[in-house]
Design a protein around this motif. Structure first.
Motif, PDB file in Angstrom:
ATOM      1  N   SER A  76       4.094 -10.120   2.496  1.00  0.00           N
ATOM      2  CA  SER A  76       5.487  -9.707   2.581  1.00  0.00           C
ATOM      3  C   SER A  76       5.586  -8.195   2.797  1.00  0.00           C
ATOM      4  O   SER A  76       4.868  -7.424   2.167  1.00  0.00           O
ATOM      5  CB  SER A  76       6.231 -10.097   1.298  1.00  0.00           C
ATOM      6  OG  SER A  76       5.670  -9.434   0.179  1.00  0.00           O
ATOM      7  N   ASP A  77       6.475  -7.805   3.721  1.00  0.00           N
ATOM      8  CA  ASP A  77       6.728  -6.390   3.997  1.00  0.00           C
ATOM      9  C   ASP A  77       5.421  -5.627   4.240  1.00  0.00           C
ATOM     10  O   ASP A  77       5.105  -4.659   3.553  1.00  0.00           O
ATOM     11  CB  ASP A  77       7.497  -5.767   2.824  1.00  0.00           C
ATOM     12  CG  ASP A  77       8.086  -4.393   3.204  1.00  0.00           C
ATOM     13  OD1 ASP A  77       8.085  -4.063   4.410  1.00  0.00           O
ATOM     14  OD2 ASP A  77       8.488  -3.661   2.283  1.00  0.00           O
ATOM     15  N   HIS A  78       4.665  -6.064   5.251  1.00  0.00           N
ATOM     16  CA  HIS A  78       3.390  -5.395   5.520  1.00  0.00           C
ATOM     17  C   HIS A  78       3.579  -3.994   6.070  1.00  0.00           C
ATOM     18  O   HIS A  78       2.680  -3.167   6.015  1.00  0.00           O
ATOM     19  CB  HIS A  78       2.541  -6.231   6.493  1.00  0.00           C
ATOM     20  CG  HIS A  78       3.080  -6.281   7.891  1.00  0.00           C
ATOM     21  ND1 HIS A  78       4.039  -7.193   8.291  1.00  0.00           N
ATOM     22  CD2 HIS A  78       2.798  -5.512   8.972  1.00  0.00           C
ATOM     23  CE1 HIS A  78       4.313  -6.998   9.568  1.00  0.00           C
ATOM     24  NE2 HIS A  78       3.580  -6.000  10.013  1.00  0.00           N
ATOM     25  N   GLU A  79       4.796  -3.715   6.595  1.00  0.00           N
ATOM     26  CA  GLU A  79       5.062  -2.362   7.086  1.00  0.00           C
ATOM     27  C   GLU A  79       4.980  -1.341   5.939  1.00  0.00           C
ATOM     28  O   GLU A  79       4.504  -0.222   6.126  1.00  0.00           O
ATOM     29  CB  GLU A  79       6.447  -2.297   7.736  1.00  0.00           C
ATOM     30  CG  GLU A  79       6.579  -3.101   9.022  1.00  0.00           C
ATOM     31  CD  GLU A  79       5.757  -2.510  10.156  1.00  0.00           C
ATOM     32  OE1 GLU A  79       5.368  -1.323  10.046  1.00  0.00           O
ATOM     33  OE2 GLU A  79       5.504  -3.219  11.138  1.00  0.00           O
ATOM     34  N   ALA A  94      -4.791   2.117  10.128  1.00  0.00           N
ATOM     35  CA  ALA A  94      -4.524   0.795   9.562  1.00  0.00           C
ATOM     36  C   ALA A  94      -3.888  -0.077  10.628  1.00  0.00           C
ATOM     37  O   ALA A  94      -3.177   0.415  11.509  1.00  0.00           O
ATOM     38  CB  ALA A  94      -3.618   0.904   8.334  1.00  0.00           C
ATOM     39  N   ALA A  95      -4.140  -1.382  10.545  1.00  0.00           N
ATOM     40  CA  ALA A  95      -3.593  -2.321  11.530  1.00  0.00           C
ATOM     41  C   ALA A  95      -3.431  -3.689  10.889  1.00  0.00           C
ATOM     42  O   ALA A  95      -4.264  -4.100  10.072  1.00  0.00           O
ATOM     43  CB  ALA A  95      -4.509  -2.414  12.751  1.00  0.00           C
ATOM     44  N   PRO A  96      -2.364  -4.431  11.257  1.00  0.00           N
ATOM     45  CA  PRO A  96      -2.169  -5.784  10.708  1.00  0.00           C
ATOM     46  C   PRO A  96      -3.044  -6.798  11.441  1.00  0.00           C
ATOM     47  O   PRO A  96      -3.483  -6.567  12.570  1.00  0.00           O
ATOM     48  CB  PRO A  96      -0.690  -6.036  10.976  1.00  0.00           C
ATOM     49  CG  PRO A  96      -0.391  -5.244  12.203  1.00  0.00           C
ATOM     50  CD  PRO A  96      -1.257  -4.017  12.127  1.00  0.00           C
ATOM     51  N   VAL A 221       2.027 -11.496   8.408  1.00  0.00           N
ATOM     52  CA  VAL A 221       0.610 -11.338   8.747  1.00  0.00           C
ATOM     53  C   VAL A 221      -0.241 -11.751   7.542  1.00  0.00           C
ATOM     54  O   VAL A 221       0.260 -11.875   6.425  1.00  0.00           O
ATOM     55  CB  VAL A 221       0.272  -9.872   9.143  1.00  0.00           C
ATOM     56  CG1 VAL A 221       1.028  -9.456  10.393  1.00  0.00           C
ATOM     57  CG2 VAL A 221       0.554  -8.909   7.992  1.00  0.00           C
ATOM     58  N   SER A 222      -1.525 -11.951   7.785  1.00  0.00           N
ATOM     59  CA  SER A 222      -2.449 -12.287   6.691  1.00  0.00           C
ATOM     60  C   SER A 222      -2.755 -11.071   5.827  1.00  0.00           C
ATOM     61  O   SER A 222      -2.928 -11.173   4.614  1.00  0.00           O
ATOM     62  CB  SER A 222      -3.758 -12.851   7.249  1.00  0.00           C
ATOM     63  OG  SER A 222      -3.544 -14.033   7.963  1.00  0.00           O
ATOM     64  N   GLY A 223      -2.877  -9.898   6.474  1.00  0.00           N
ATOM     65  CA  GLY A 223      -3.227  -8.692   5.748  1.00  0.00           C
ATOM     66  C   GLY A 223      -3.322  -7.517   6.696  1.00  0.00           C
ATOM     67  O   GLY A 223      -2.936  -7.604   7.875  1.00  0.00           O
ATOM     68  N   ILE A 224      -3.838  -6.401   6.199  1.00  0.00           N
ATOM     69  CA  ILE A 224      -4.055  -5.226   7.036  1.00  0.00           C
ATOM     70  C   ILE A 224      -5.512  -4.786   6.889  1.00  0.00           C
ATOM     71  O   ILE A 224      -6.127  -4.964   5.841  1.00  0.00           O
ATOM     72  CB  ILE A 224      -3.102  -4.066   6.676  1.00  0.00           C
ATOM     73  CG1 ILE A 224      -3.421  -3.515   5.285  1.00  0.00           C
ATOM     74  CG2 ILE A 224      -1.646  -4.489   6.772  1.00  0.00           C
ATOM     75  CD1 ILE A 224      -2.747  -2.183   5.000  1.00  0.00           C
TER      76      ILE A 224
END
Length: 412
Positions: A76-79, A94-96, A221-224
């Motif tokens: 949630s809210d990966h930004e 960093a990248a999603p 997304v799954s993660g960063i």
């Protein structure tokens, strides 16, 4: 240049033919032992340096230094997490991503792989994957289409080339029954990742937006993934970023997943250094035998020198020079052979592989499928210096025995 008397005597004794052939044999064997020990140690350290370089420049160019992955995806809210990560002074980028466990199928052949959905532009901040994919494939991956970049090893196994289509078998989005049939997706192979190692047999990539569509996550997304300043401190940095985020995440780093590679390299380097120095030490202590026999043979000469006024210190230096000559000669030839061997070893291994018809380093086992070599001159100096020190230390006791010769007993 005029040499001191002790140097002249030591070198003169060495150049003179020994009446005892056994002394000559031991002297030659000690020199040969030092040559082999120094040469093998330089070559071995160069290979270990090469593996370490490839681990840093090739393996870690494709594998991210660290990852923060949602315990209950999507994240949630990966930004917010991306912003928190990039604000950390120890984080370079960093990248999603979205990760899948998938099967790829071509005809009757299937292969399990780790499939990753990435944003090509943001991914450049984390890895150098684009260097091993090619510009055309990288630009194609930026499109929200059913397109795939496949590891070269997987492509070879399936017999797939760029432009052909394969079938991906993925778990269905939001499925509750894990025994339900997977979703089958036809995708076009737009490029191959050729890093020359184990990762070519494990990884494949699709566009992040297309992966979100498959998972029905909209913008989730799954993660960063992260790139940090010091890869050896990746675990600590990833943990510090995770502390600033409210959602539960798995903390992953290359050290936890692949750190054994670095540890194995360092362990082999240490063991090799210890073993080769012991070999050099054994060869150096053959000098002790040579000098003891030489002193015994030249007791009359030593007595004459003493009656002519030669001091004990001068005699000590003379026999140190005599014994050290083998060490200096062995170190010089060992360094030459070690340097030449370091530069020529990859070609030799390539020749052996061509004659045998298969690679010595299999990409299924090792993270690279070739033998890397990196010669570091400080290693050469350290090896030669250590070998010289051992060979010189080995001369002291026999040389001191020469100073205890009594002229009256020898000439009486």
């Amino acid at each position: 240049m005029r040499l001191p008397l002790s140097f002249f005597i030591g070198l003169r004794y060495h150049r003179a033919k020994n009446s005892n052939g056994f002394i000559s044999f031991i002297s030659a064997s000690s020199t040969l032992g030092i040559v082999l020990g120094v040469a093998v140690l330089i070559i071995g350290l160069s290979v270990m340096n090469g593996f370490e370089r490839e681990l840093r420049d090739r393996f870690l160019a494709i594998v991210s230094h660290g990852e923060l992955e949602a315990v209950n995806p999507p994240l949630s809210d990966h930004e917010q997490l991306l912003s928190s990560a990039t604000n950390n002074s120890q984080v370079l980028g960093a990248a999603p991503y979205i990760s899948f466990s998938a099967l790829v199928q071509k005809g009757k052949i299937m292969k399990a792989l780790a499939l990753k959905g990435i944003d090509p532009e943001l991914e450049k901040n984390v890895t150098n994957l684009h260097q091993y994919v090619g510009d055309d494939a990288w630009h194609a991956l930026a499109e929200n289409q059913a397109q795939l970049v496949l590891g070269a090893g997987i492509a070879d196994l399936l017999g797939v080339s760029v432009g052909e289509q394969v079938t991906l078998l993925l778990p269905k989005a939001n499925q509750q029954n894990r025994l339900s049939s997977p979703q089958r997706i036809r995708v076009k192979v737009v490029g191959l990742m050729n890093a020359g190692g184990q990762l070519d047999n494990q990884l494949a990539f699709i566009n992040l937006a297309y992966a979100q569509k498959l998972m029905q996550w909209q913008e989730g997304v799954s993660g960063i993934s992260l790139r940090v300043v010091d890869p050896l401190k990746a675990d600590k940095v990833v943990r510090s970023v995770a502390k600033t985020y409210p959602q539960l995440v798995y903390i992953k780093s290359w050290i936890r997943q692949h750190g054994y590679l670095y540890q194995d390299i360092q362990l082999v380097r240490t063991i090799m250094y210890a073993i080769m120095l012991l070999i050099v030490a054994v060869a150096s202590f053959n000098i002790v035998s040579t000098l003891i026999l030489a002193v015994s043979e030249k007791r009359g000469d030593i007595a004459i020198l003493k009656t002519m006024g030669a001091s004990d210190a001068s005699l000590l230096r003379s026999f140190v020079v005599y014994g050290s000559y083998n060490g200096v000669l062995g170190c010089a030839w060992g360094a030459v052979l070690g340097i030449a061997g370091s530069f020529g070893l990859p070609k030799l291994v390539g020749l052996i592989e061509s004659l045998m018809g298969h690679t010595l380093l299999s990409a299924d086992i090792y993270f690279i499928d070739f033998l890397p070599v990196k010669l570091i001159w400080t290693d050469v100096l350290a090896v030669v210096g250590a070998a010289l020190l051992l060979s010189m230390l080995a001369t002291i006791w026999p040389a001191w025995q020469a100073t205890r010769v009594k002229p009256a007993q020898e000439l009486g």
